[in-house]
Write a protein that holds these residues in place. Sequence first.
Motif, short mmCIF file in Angstrom:
data_model
loop_
_atom_site.label_atom_id
_atom_site.label_comp_id
_atom_site.label_asym_id
_atom_site.label_seq_id
_atom_site.Cartn_x
_atom_site.Cartn_y
_atom_site.Cartn_z
N ILE A 1 10.07 7.20 11.75
CA ILE A 1 10.29 5.86 10.01
C ILE A 1 9.55 6.47 8.96
O ILE A 1 8.10 6.65 10.08
CB ILE A 1 10.49 4.84 10.06
CG1 ILE A 1 12.05 4.30 11.39
CG2 ILE A 1 11.03 3.87 9.10
CD1 ILE A 1 12.44 3.15 11.97
N LEU A 2 9.68 7.10 8.08
CA LEU A 2 8.50 7.02 7.14
C LEU A 2 8.60 6.31 5.79
O LEU A 2 9.74 6.12 4.88
CB LEU A 2 8.21 8.73 7.13
CG LEU A 2 9.79 9.49 6.52
CD1 LEU A 2 9.16 9.52 5.34
CD2 LEU A 2 9.36 10.70 7.19
N MET A 3 7.59 6.01 4.98
CA MET A 3 7.62 5.54 3.98
C MET A 3 7.17 6.61 2.36
O MET A 3 6.54 7.55 2.54
CB MET A 3 7.05 4.83 3.25
CG MET A 3 6.86 3.42 4.18
SD MET A 3 5.75 2.39 3.74
CE MET A 3 4.93 1.34 5.67
N LEU B 1 3.31 0.48 -10.74
CA LEU B 1 3.49 -0.99 -10.11
C LEU B 1 2.83 0.36 -8.84
O LEU B 1 2.26 1.61 -9.05
CB LEU B 1 5.19 -0.19 -9.48
CG LEU B 1 5.94 -1.57 -10.30
CD1 LEU B 1 7.39 -1.04 -9.34
CD2 LEU B 1 5.46 -2.64 -9.76
N ALA B 2 1.96 -0.49 -8.19
CA ALA B 2 0.65 0.29 -7.19
C ALA B 2 2.05 0.70 -5.84
O ALA B 2 2.42 0.22 -5.48
CB ALA B 2 -0.14 -0.71 -6.54
N PRO B 3 1.46 1.84 -5.48
CA PRO B 3 2.62 2.33 -3.71
C PRO B 3 1.81 0.82 -3.05
O PRO B 3 0.71 0.96 -2.53
CB PRO B 3 1.70 3.41 -3.86
CG PRO B 3 0.37 4.08 -5.14
CD PRO B 3 0.27 2.99 -5.56
N PRO B 4 2.98 0.77 -1.89
CA PRO B 4 3.22 0.01 -0.76
C PRO B 4 2.12 0.64 0.04
O PRO B 4 1.78 1.78 0.41
CB PRO B 4 3.86 -0.36 -0.18
CG PRO B 4 4.84 0.89 -0.76
CD PRO B 4 4.48 1.20 -1.92
N ASP B 5 1.36 -0.04 0.43
CA ASP B 5 0.34 0.17 1.80
C ASP B 5 0.91 -0.64 3.05
O ASP B 5 -0.31 -0.46 3.45
CB ASP B 5 -1.31 -1.01 1.44
CG ASP B 5 -1.29 -0.33 0.35
OD1 ASP B 5 -2.36 0.07 0.05
OD2 ASP B 5 -2.59 -1.51 -0.03
N SER B 6 1.97 -1.47 2.99
CA SER B 6 2.39 -2.01 4.70
C SER B 6 3.60 -2.04 4.41
O SER B 6 4.60 -1.71 3.08
CB SER B 6 1.44 -3.08 4.90
OG SER B 6 2.29 -3.96 4.58
N TRP B 7 4.59 -2.41 5.49
CA TRP B 7 5.82 -1.80 5.20
C TRP B 7 6.52 -3.34 5.18
O TRP B 7 7.03 -3.59 4.15
CB TRP B 7 6.53 -2.51 7.48
CG TRP B 7 6.49 -0.68 7.64
CD1 TRP B 7 5.69 -0.45 8.80
CD2 TRP B 7 7.75 0.42 8.00
NE1 TRP B 7 5.98 0.78 9.11
CE2 TRP B 7 7.12 1.41 8.74
CE3 TRP B 7 8.57 0.15 6.83
CZ2 TRP B 7 8.06 2.83 8.29
CZ3 TRP B 7 9.28 1.57 6.81
CH2 TRP B 7 8.14 2.86 7.36
N GLN B 8 5.92 -4.32 5.11
CA GLN B 8 5.93 -5.77 4.33
C GLN B 8 6.00 -5.24 3.13
O GLN B 8 7.00 -6.47 2.70
CB GLN B 8 4.59 -6.93 4.87
CG GLN B 8 5.23 -7.14 6.42
CD GLN B 8 4.38 -6.03 7.25
OE1 GLN B 8 3.50 -5.44 7.19
NE2 GLN B 8 4.75 -6.35 8.55
N GLU B 9 5.04 -4.98 2.47
CA GLU B 9 4.95 -4.39 0.74
C GLU B 9 6.69 -4.02 0.55
O GLU B 9 7.27 -3.53 -0.54
CB GLU B 9 4.21 -3.89 0.33
CG GLU B 9 2.95 -4.42 0.72
CD GLU B 9 1.92 -3.85 0.23
OE1 GLU B 9 1.35 -2.99 -0.59
OE2 GLU B 9 0.28 -4.23 0.33
#
Length: 118
Positions: free
Chosen positions: A95-97, A109-117
């Motif tokens: 699984i990747l982002m 928008l800023a890129p997410p840093d975690s799965w929670q974001e």
Amino acid sequence: LAYNKTVEFDTVPLERWNSAVSEDAKKRSMGRYDFYVVMSTWIPTFAEQESIADLTAYLQEFESSYWEDILPQIRDNVATYNNKIYALPADGDVILMMYNDRILKEHGLAPPDSWQEW
């Protein structure tokens, strides 16, 4: 070498599958099944209960590149527990982002840093 075996597959809902495997593991009995497919998240529990075999020595003696050919993340984080090998993965999910930087910038928008974001 020829094999003449019949394999029967039993498809069951996850709830029944988990309980059947867990009950048989506690009894140290295979129950009605000759082979189990288990979820990777079950491996630590079964290893702690000593319900599954440590395959480390077997794979060290096995003359094949099988183990080295497994994706390191699957090999180290799924099939191995406490530095011992307990599973022979048949497949593995990765699984990747991914994001489109241009679209994020357009919307401030800023890129997410975690799965929670996500």
